[in-house]
Enzyme design. Structure first.
Site, mmCIF file in Angstrom:
data_model
loop_
_atom_site.group_PDB
_atom_site.id
_atom_site.type_symbol
_atom_site.label_atom_id
_atom_site.label_comp_id
_atom_site.label_asym_id
_atom_site.label_seq_id
_atom_site.Cartn_x
_atom_site.Cartn_y
_atom_site.Cartn_z
ATOM 1 N N HIS A 131 0.464 -1.290 0.269
ATOM 2 C CA HIS A 131 -0.167 -0.160 -0.266
ATOM 3 C C HIS A 131 1.008 0.931 -0.066
ATOM 4 O O HIS A 131 0.814 2.469 -1.033
ATOM 5 C CB HIS A 131 -0.771 0.024 1.338
ATOM 6 N N LYS A 148 -14.866 -8.771 4.070
ATOM 7 C CA LYS A 148 -13.092 -9.358 4.021
ATOM 8 C C LYS A 148 -13.590 -10.908 4.673
ATOM 9 O O LYS A 148 -14.021 -10.826 6.029
ATOM 10 C CB LYS A 148 -12.431 -8.899 4.052
ATOM 11 N N ARG A 189 -1.971 -5.656 -8.407
ATOM 12 C CA ARG A 189 -0.889 -6.663 -8.420
ATOM 13 C C ARG A 189 -1.240 -8.199 -9.651
ATOM 14 O O ARG A 189 -0.317 -8.231 -10.330
ATOM 15 C CB ARG A 189 -0.828 -7.779 -7.073
ATOM 16 N N SER A 239 -2.848 -7.588 2.844
ATOM 17 C CA SER A 239 -3.560 -7.187 4.340
ATOM 18 C C SER A 239 -3.921 -8.867 5.597
ATOM 19 O O SER A 239 -3.360 -8.878 6.003
ATOM 20 C CB SER A 239 -4.368 -5.835 4.335
HETATM 21 O O1 PNS Z 1 -8.587 -2.686 0.047
HETATM 22 P P1 PNS Z 1 -9.911 -2.883 -0.386
HETATM 23 O O2 PNS Z 1 -10.651 -3.868 -0.360
HETATM 24 O O3 PNS Z 1 -9.500 -2.963 -1.874
HETATM 25 O O4 PNS Z 1 -10.707 -1.551 -1.127
HETATM 26 C C1 PNS Z 1 -12.278 -1.784 -1.401
HETATM 27 C C2 PNS Z 1 -12.282 -0.167 -0.608
HETATM 28 C C3 PNS Z 1 -12.666 0.100 0.562
HETATM 29 C C4 PNS Z 1 -11.863 0.889 -1.909
HETATM 30 C C5 PNS Z 1 -14.383 -0.375 -1.667
HETATM 31 O O5 PNS Z 1 -14.914 -1.876 -1.061
HETATM 32 C C6 PNS Z 1 -15.145 1.338 -1.441
HETATM 33 O O6 PNS Z 1 -14.711 1.189 -2.390
HETATM 34 N N1 PNS Z 1 -15.802 1.077 -0.092
HETATM 35 C C7 PNS Z 1 -17.063 1.995 0.012
HETATM 36 C C8 PNS Z 1 -17.928 1.548 -0.942
HETATM 37 C C9 PNS Z 1 -18.255 2.085 -2.577
HETATM 38 O O7 PNS Z 1 -18.254 3.166 -2.199
HETATM 39 N N2 PNS Z 1 -18.746 0.650 -2.772
HETATM 40 C C10 PNS Z 1 -18.810 0.984 -4.465
HETATM 41 C C11 PNS Z 1 -18.092 0.581 -5.317
HETATM 42 S S1 PNS Z 1 -16.844 -1.258 -4.721
#
Ligand code: PNS
Length: 171
Positions: free
Chosen positions: A22, A46, A101, A139
């Site tokens: 990250h 998750k 990745r 993570s």
């Molecule tokens: O670390 P991650 O799991 O790749 O992060 C995912 C994240 C937090 C970027 C995604 O779940 C997110 O944007 N969550 C906020 C809610 C949202 O906007 N959902 C619609 C897009 S998936």
């Protein structure tokens, strides 16, 4: 649609916990854009080892990890609830930056990018290819190793390692 030049971007994630992978994406975003907001999602689902750190802890660890990094002087870190595109609009970020990745990341990221684009076509999705040395870090791997009491110092910065040791103990 007229396209504005993007200077402020959002690097979103759950960061449970933040890893060297990250931090590599954050640092490279700082190099590419004037202003970078790291946005830590309050809630997420998750599977696997489950959630370890609270939102406040996840935000605090990233702040600590970037604090003394001269390459990250243009970073702010904040928590958020709700939709990422709503956050981008409210803070004036014109794009979301994420790391890619392997191919396994691609389908997940494409789905999120499509959804975000449907909801907010003005927010661009930008991807940086993960650096070779961090390709295997996630993570969930960090959580799993730490829960087994194993050394994670090669995966995460000291401030994260210490919090994991306090939570799970060391081998
Ligand atoms: O670390 P991650 O799991 O790749 O992060 C995912 C994240 C937090 C970027 C995604 O779940 C997110 O944007 N969550 C906020 C809610 C949202 O906007 N959902 C619609 C897009 S998936």
């Amino acid at each position: 649609m007229e396209l504005d030049r993007v200077s402020h971007v959002c690097v979103p994630g759950t960061f449970d916990p933040v890893t060297y992978g990250h931090l590599d994406v954050i640092r490279r975003s700082c190099h590419l854009f004037d202003r970078v907001t790291v946005a830590v999602a309050a809630s997420y689902s998750k599977n696997g080892t489950g959630r370890v750190f609270s939102l406040d802890e996840r935000v605090a660890m990233i702040r600590e990890a970037v604090a003394d990094d001269p390459d990250c002087s243009n970073v702010e870190v904040m928590g958020f609830e709700g939709l990422l595109v709503d956050l981008c609009h409210s803070i004036g970020a014109g794009a979301v930056v994420k790391g890619l990745r392997a191919m396994t990341d691609f389908e997940y990221e494409l789905q999120q990018a499509d959804l975000n684009n449907l909801m907010a076509p003005d927010i661009e999705s930008v991807y940086v290819m993960g650096s070779r040395e961090y390709g295997y870090i996630s993570s969930s791997i960090v959580r799993e190793l730490a829960a087994l009491g194993r050394d994670v110092s090669f995966l995460v910065p000291r401030c994260v390692e210490e919090r994991l040791a306090a939570r799970f103990g060391r081998a």
